[in-house]
Design a protein around this motif. Structure first.
Motif, PDB file in Angstrom:
ATOM      1  N   MET A 193      28.059  24.593   6.918  1.00 30.59           N
ATOM      2  CA  MET A 193      27.884  26.046   6.916  1.00 30.59           C
ATOM      3  C   MET A 193      26.833  26.471   5.896  1.00 30.59           C
ATOM      4  O   MET A 193      26.009  27.347   6.167  1.00 30.59           O
ATOM      5  N   ASP A 194      26.848  25.849   4.724  1.00 37.09           N
ATOM      6  CA  ASP A 194      25.849  26.183   3.707  1.00 37.09           C
ATOM      7  C   ASP A 194      24.444  25.859   4.201  1.00 37.09           C
ATOM      8  O   ASP A 194      23.491  26.607   3.933  1.00 37.09           O
ATOM      9  N   MET A 195      24.298  24.756   4.930  1.00 39.66           N
ATOM     10  CA  MET A 195      22.989  24.425   5.512  1.00 39.66           C
ATOM     11  C   MET A 195      22.563  25.501   6.498  1.00 39.66           C
ATOM     12  O   MET A 195      21.397  25.905   6.534  1.00 39.66           O
ATOM     13  N   GLY A 196      23.512  25.977   7.303  1.00 35.88           N
ATOM     14  CA  GLY A 196      23.192  27.021   8.269  1.00 35.88           C
ATOM     15  C   GLY A 196      22.778  28.315   7.610  1.00 35.88           C
ATOM     16  O   GLY A 196      21.835  28.986   8.062  1.00 35.88           O
ATOM     17  N   LEU A 197      23.464  28.688   6.531  1.00 34.40           N
ATOM     18  CA  LEU A 197      23.099  29.917   5.820  1.00 34.40           C
ATOM     19  C   LEU A 197      21.716  29.802   5.192  1.00 34.40           C
ATOM     20  O   LEU A 197      20.945  30.760   5.194  1.00 34.40           O
ATOM     21  N   ARG A 198      21.378  28.636   4.673  1.00 36.60           N
ATOM     22  CA  ARG A 198      20.032  28.448   4.105  1.00 36.60           C
ATOM     23  C   ARG A 198      18.970  28.539   5.192  1.00 36.60           C
ATOM     24  O   ARG A 198      17.835  28.946   4.926  1.00 36.60           O
ATOM     25  N   ASP A 203      15.442  32.410   0.676  1.00 36.43           N
ATOM     26  CA  ASP A 203      15.916  31.460  -0.326  1.00 36.43           C
ATOM     27  C   ASP A 203      16.770  32.113  -1.407  1.00 36.43           C
ATOM     28  O   ASP A 203      17.820  31.612  -1.772  1.00 36.43           O
ATOM     29  N   ASP A 204      16.345  33.271  -1.942  1.00 38.05           N
ATOM     30  CA  ASP A 204      17.089  33.915  -3.026  1.00 38.05           C
ATOM     31  C   ASP A 204      18.485  34.310  -2.573  1.00 38.05           C
ATOM     32  O   ASP A 204      19.458  34.181  -3.331  1.00 38.05           O
ATOM     33  N   ASP A 205      18.601  34.794  -1.339  1.00 37.06           N
ATOM     34  CA  ASP A 205      19.909  35.228  -0.824  1.00 37.06           C
ATOM     35  C   ASP A 205      20.797  34.039  -0.497  1.00 37.06           C
ATOM     36  O   ASP A 205      22.005  34.072  -0.720  1.00 37.06           O
ATOM     37  N   ALA A 206      20.198  32.976   0.034  1.00 36.27           N
ATOM     38  CA  ALA A 206      20.978  31.802   0.409  1.00 36.27           C
ATOM     39  C   ALA A 206      21.553  31.108  -0.806  1.00 36.27           C
ATOM     40  O   ALA A 206      22.622  30.481  -0.739  1.00 36.27           O
TER      41      ALA A 206
END
Length: 208
Positions: A193-198, A203-206
């Protein structure tokens, strides 16, 4: 005097019985007689709601998938959690719901039906579209609420990330059934999930 039960209550009783029967005997061992024996209905009564085994299995297939998106979007947004924490909370909610976990296990057993039966392929495609749309709406609502920034051209990566997340969860459910610990499954899904959000957030928000 017993209360008259609605059609929906009868259908849910039959679906619960079918889930129990599949968990006990597998999809090949599912029979209308076996389902009826686990309900307050006769075999003929079950047939009044489902004309045959395939119709019953298709209803189970759809019911299991719909449990994945049975949350109220406005209520989830009102939790006031950041995007990642909201998605984690939905995952925890799923893991804690025994009925949803049972439905997901049976869903995996039913997936082969979608490989060679057109009715199942069509239903699966329609349900995947509903799942993607529901999670897209939730993510966009939270992005707008929290002033996050999506990467340019985010539309395709967002839908793809949601669809891949759903597929990944299916695979992890199978791995739990074959020995992976639920905690490790959750950890793997969170990393995915973290990969998907990035992939969809600036970048700053992810990294916030």
């Amino acid at each position: 005097m017993s209360r008259h039960r609605s059609r929906e209550e009868r259908v849910q009783e039959i679906l619960r019985a079918a889930l129990e029967e599949i968990e006990a005997r597998g999809v090949p061992g599912l029979t209308m007689e076996g389902v009826a024996a686990r309900t307050t209905l006769s075999k003929g009564g079950v047939y009044r709601y489902f004309p045959g085994k395939e119709a019953l299995v298709l209803a189970l297939f759809e019911d299991a998938a719909r449990r994945e998106v049975d949350f109220d979007l406005a209520a989830v947004v009102s939790w006031g959690l950041p995007l990642r924490d909201t998605l984690v909370a939905l995952l925890v909610r799923e893991r804690a719901d025994g009925a949803r976990q049972r439905a997901r296990r049976v869903w995996l057993q039913l997936l082969p039906e979608s490989l060679y039966k057109e009715t199942f392929r069509t239903t699966k495609a329609r349900l995947e579209a509903i799942y993607t749309a529901k999670y897209r709406a939730l993510i966009l609502e939270l992005v707008a609420r929290d002033g996050l920034r999506l990467r340019p051209g985010w539309e395709h990566p967002l839908d793809l990330a949601i669809q891949m997340g759903s597929t990944f969860k299916e695979g992890l459910t199978y791995r739990v059934l074959t020995g992976l610990s639920p905690d490790e499954a959750d950890a793997q899904f969170l990393r995915f999930m973290d990969m998907g959000l990035r992939a969809i957030l600036e970048d700053d928000d992810a990294n916030a």
